[in-house]
Design a protein around this motif. Structure first.
Motif, mmCIF file in Angstrom:
data_model
loop_
_atom_site.group_PDB
_atom_site.id
_atom_site.type_symbol
_atom_site.label_atom_id
_atom_site.label_comp_id
_atom_site.label_asym_id
_atom_site.label_seq_id
_atom_site.Cartn_x
_atom_site.Cartn_y
_atom_site.Cartn_z
ATOM 1 N N UNK A 173 26.584 73.777 21.169
ATOM 2 C CA UNK A 173 27.672 72.871 21.544
ATOM 3 C C UNK A 173 29.008 73.578 21.375
ATOM 4 N N UNK A 174 29.935 73.264 22.290
ATOM 5 C CA UNK A 174 31.258 73.882 22.260
ATOM 6 C C UNK A 174 32.282 72.896 22.798
ATOM 7 N N UNK A 175 33.525 73.054 22.371
ATOM 8 C CA UNK A 175 34.640 72.290 22.916
ATOM 9 C C UNK A 175 35.462 73.230 23.783
ATOM 10 N N UNK A 176 35.735 72.814 25.021
ATOM 11 C CA UNK A 176 36.448 73.637 25.997
ATOM 12 C C UNK A 176 37.840 73.051 26.198
ATOM 13 N N UNK A 177 38.862 73.868 25.991
ATOM 14 C CA UNK A 177 40.246 73.399 26.106
ATOM 15 C C UNK A 177 41.033 74.346 26.999
ATOM 16 N N UNK A 178 42.200 73.852 27.458
ATOM 17 C CA UNK A 178 43.098 74.687 28.237
ATOM 18 C C UNK A 178 43.778 75.698 27.317
#
Length: 461
Positions: free
Chosen positions: A152-157
Motif C-alpha cells: 500500500x502507498x499514498x500518492x501525492x502531487x
C-alpha cells in the motif's frame, strides 16, 4: 557468492554480465540493502567495478546496524558501541537476472547486497543471512516457503503541501483515472524490471493505491519488495508525483500496510491445505497456531516503528488484536483458504500487522521460524473469530483470551526481549542492535508531537 563467502559455482560469469550491462548503456550499479528501520541503504559502483565488488565487496561502516530512523547512530548496543569497524557489502550475483537495469533510471542498475565481515565470513548483523537460515531450516524440515506482499502507498502531487493525487472513490476506476499516466508508466516499469504483480487498484485510504506482488520464494520476495520501492518511486517522479509507503502519512489517516502472505509447500503441493476444519491440514493448523502463539514478538519485527504503533488501531484492518479468523480482515492473522474456484494450492496466511518500516528479510524470517516451530510442536489452534473484536467490550475479549497487540514502545520492547523465538531467529547480536534502534527512535518520539513523528517518517520509505 554464498552466505559463507564461498563462490557459487552456479552463479553467472560476472565479467560477461558486466560486459552485457555496459553494452546496454548501464554506467552504474547500485548495491542495496535494508537496515533495521526498514530504510533502504545503498552504494553505487561504476559498472566496470562490478567484478571487483562481487569479489571483495564495498566497504561500509559496521554502525549501519545501529542507525536509527533519523540517521542518529546509537551506541547503546554493546556489540557496536564505538565508531570503529568495517564490513563488506557484497552484491548477490547468483543468477543471470540478479543485476536489474532500472527502467525508471536509465543508465543505472540494481543489485541486492549481503554484508560480510572484513575477512569475508558471515556477519551476525546481516539481515539477509537471517532469512537464508530460516529458508534452510524449512528445507531441512521438508518444506519450501511461498511468500507475497500487498504493498500500500499514498500518492501525492509533488510539493510541500501533501496534495492527494487522486480523490477516490475507494477501489474505483475514477480514482485511478486521475493518475492514469503514473499507472501506465508503473505497469510498464514493473514488467521491465522483472516484477510480477497480480493486481493494482485504488485503496481505501485517501489517495491510496495498492499493488499485490505475485508469490515467490522468500529470498526472491524480499528482494522484489525492495526493488518495488525503487521502481514505484522512479515512476512517480517521472509523472510529477511522490509516493509514501510509511505506516502513517497523516495523523488521522488509514496508513499503509504491507500485508505479508505465506504458505508452506511439500513435495510440490500446498502443505497447509487439508481435510480438517477450515480446509487446513495438520501442518496448516500447526503453522497458523505457531504464528498466533508468537504474534506479539512477530509484530514487534514486522511493524516495529513509531508509525506502526500509531497505525495499530481497531477498525483500520491493521491487526490491532491478537487473534485469527477465516477471511476476517480485522484479524491480525487472516486465513485465506482454498476453494473450488481457486484450487487447493491457494491456502495461505496473511499477517496484517506488517508495514514498510520493517526489514522484509527479518519479517519473513520470524514468520517462517514461528510457523515452523508450530508445525514441529503440533501447536494447538483455537477456534477462529469471525467478528470485529474491537466492537466487543473488555470483558468479552478477556473471556475469549483476546488481547490488544502493543501500542506503546514499552510494550513492544518487552515482547521483543521476551520472545525466545525472535531471539533464536535473529540471534542475540542482531536483536540487541534492533532493540537499540527502537529505543533511540522512541526517545526521539517522546520529545515530539504525533504530527511531528508522522512527518518525520513520511518520506523514509
Amino acid at each position: 557468492m554464498t552466505a559463507t563467502g564461498v563462490p557459487d559455482v552456479h552463479a553467472p560469469d560476472v565479467h560477461e554480465l558486466t560486459d552485457r550491462l555496459a553494452r546496454e548503456g548501464v554506467v552504474g550499479v547500485t548495491i542495496g540493502w535494508v537496515d533495521n528501520n526498514g530504510i533502504v541503504r545503498s552504494r553505487t559502483v561504476p559498472t566496470a567495478e562490478l567484478p571487483a565488488a562481487a569479489r571483495r565487496g564495498v566497504g561500509v561502516t559496521a554502525v549501519f546496524a545501529v542507525f536509527d530512523s533519523h540517521d542518529v547512530i546509537t551506541f547503546a548496543h554493546e556489540g557496536l558501541a564505538t565508531p570503529s569497524g568495517d564490513v563488506r557489502l557484497v552484491p548477490v550475483v547468483d543468477r543471470a537476472d540478479s543485476v536489474v537495469p532500472l527502467a525508471g533510471q536509465p543508465g543505472l542498475a540494481w543489485v541486492h547486497g549481503r554484508q560480510l565481515d572484513a575477512d569475508g565470513d558471515p556477519w551476525p548483523y546481516c539481515q539477509r543471512s537471517v532469512l537464508e537460515r530460516q529458508v534452510d531450516a524449512a528445507a531441512e524440515a521438508g518444506f519450501a516457503v511461498r511468500a507475497g506482499f500487498e504493498v500500500e502507498m499514498v500518492v501525492v502531487r509533488e510539493g510541500e503541501d501533501f496534495t492527494p493525487a487522486h480523490h477516490g472513490p475507494a477501489y474505483g476506476p475514477n480514482a485511478l483515472r486521475e493518475v492514469d499516466e503514473f499507472t501506465r508508466r508503473l505497469l510498464r516499469d514493473l514488467a521491465a524490471d522483472g516484477i510480477a504483480i497480480g493486481q493494482l487498484h485504488a485503496e481505501y485510504g485517501e489517495s491510496q493505491v495498492e499493488l499485490a506482488l505475485s508469490a515467490l520464494d522468500p529470498l526472491a520476495m524480499a528482494d522484489t519488495q525492495v526493488l518495488v520501492r525503487q521502481t514505484v518511486q522512479s515512476a512517480a517522479r517521472a509523472e510529477g508525483l511522490r509516493v509514501s509507503f510509511a505506516p502513517v502519512t497523516t495523523a488521522a489517516g488509514a496508513g499503509n500496510g504491507w500485508h505479508l502472505h505465506t504458505s508452506l509447500v511439500r513435495e510440490g503441493r500446498n502443505a497447509l491445505t487439508g481435510d480438517g476444519p477450515h480446509g487446513l491440514s495438520d501442518v496448516g493448523r500447526g503453522y497458523l497456531a505457531g504464528l498466533l502463539r508468537e504474534l506479539p514478538g512477530i509484530v514487534a519485527v514486522t511493524a516495529p516503528s513509531a508509525g506502526s504503533l500509531l497505525r495499530r488501531r481497531p477498525g483500520y484492518w491493521a491487526g490491532a488484536y491478537g487473534f485469527w479468523g477465516v477471511e476476517n480482515r480485522e484479524a491480525a492473522l487472516r486465513l485465506v483458504p482454498a476453494s473450488r474456484l481457486l484450487g487447493p494450492e491457494h491456502t495461505n496466511v496473511e499477517l496484517k500487522a506488517s508495514d514498510a518500516s520493517a526489514n522484509p528479510y527479518l519479517s519473513l524470517a520470524v514468520v517462517i521460524g514461528a510457523g515452523l516451530a508450530g508445525v514441529r510442536d503440533g501447536a494447538e489452534l483455537p477456534d477462529p473469530v469471525q467478528e470485529d473484536v474491537g466492537a466487543w467490550d473488555d470483558a468479552r475479549r478477556d473471556a475469549a483470551g483476546i488481547v490488544a497487540l502493543a501500542t506503546t514502545h514499552e510494550e513492544q520492547r518487552a515482547h521483543l526481549l521476551g520472545s525466545a523465538l525472535v531471539r533464536d531467529v535473529l540471534g542475540a547480536d542482531l536483536l540487541g542492535a534492533f532493540v537499540a534502534c527502537r529505543d533511540s527512535d522512541a526517545a526521539w518520539a517522546a520529545e515530539h508531537t504525533v504530527e511531528e513523528v508522522v512527518a518525520s517518517h513520511r518520506w523514509l520509505y
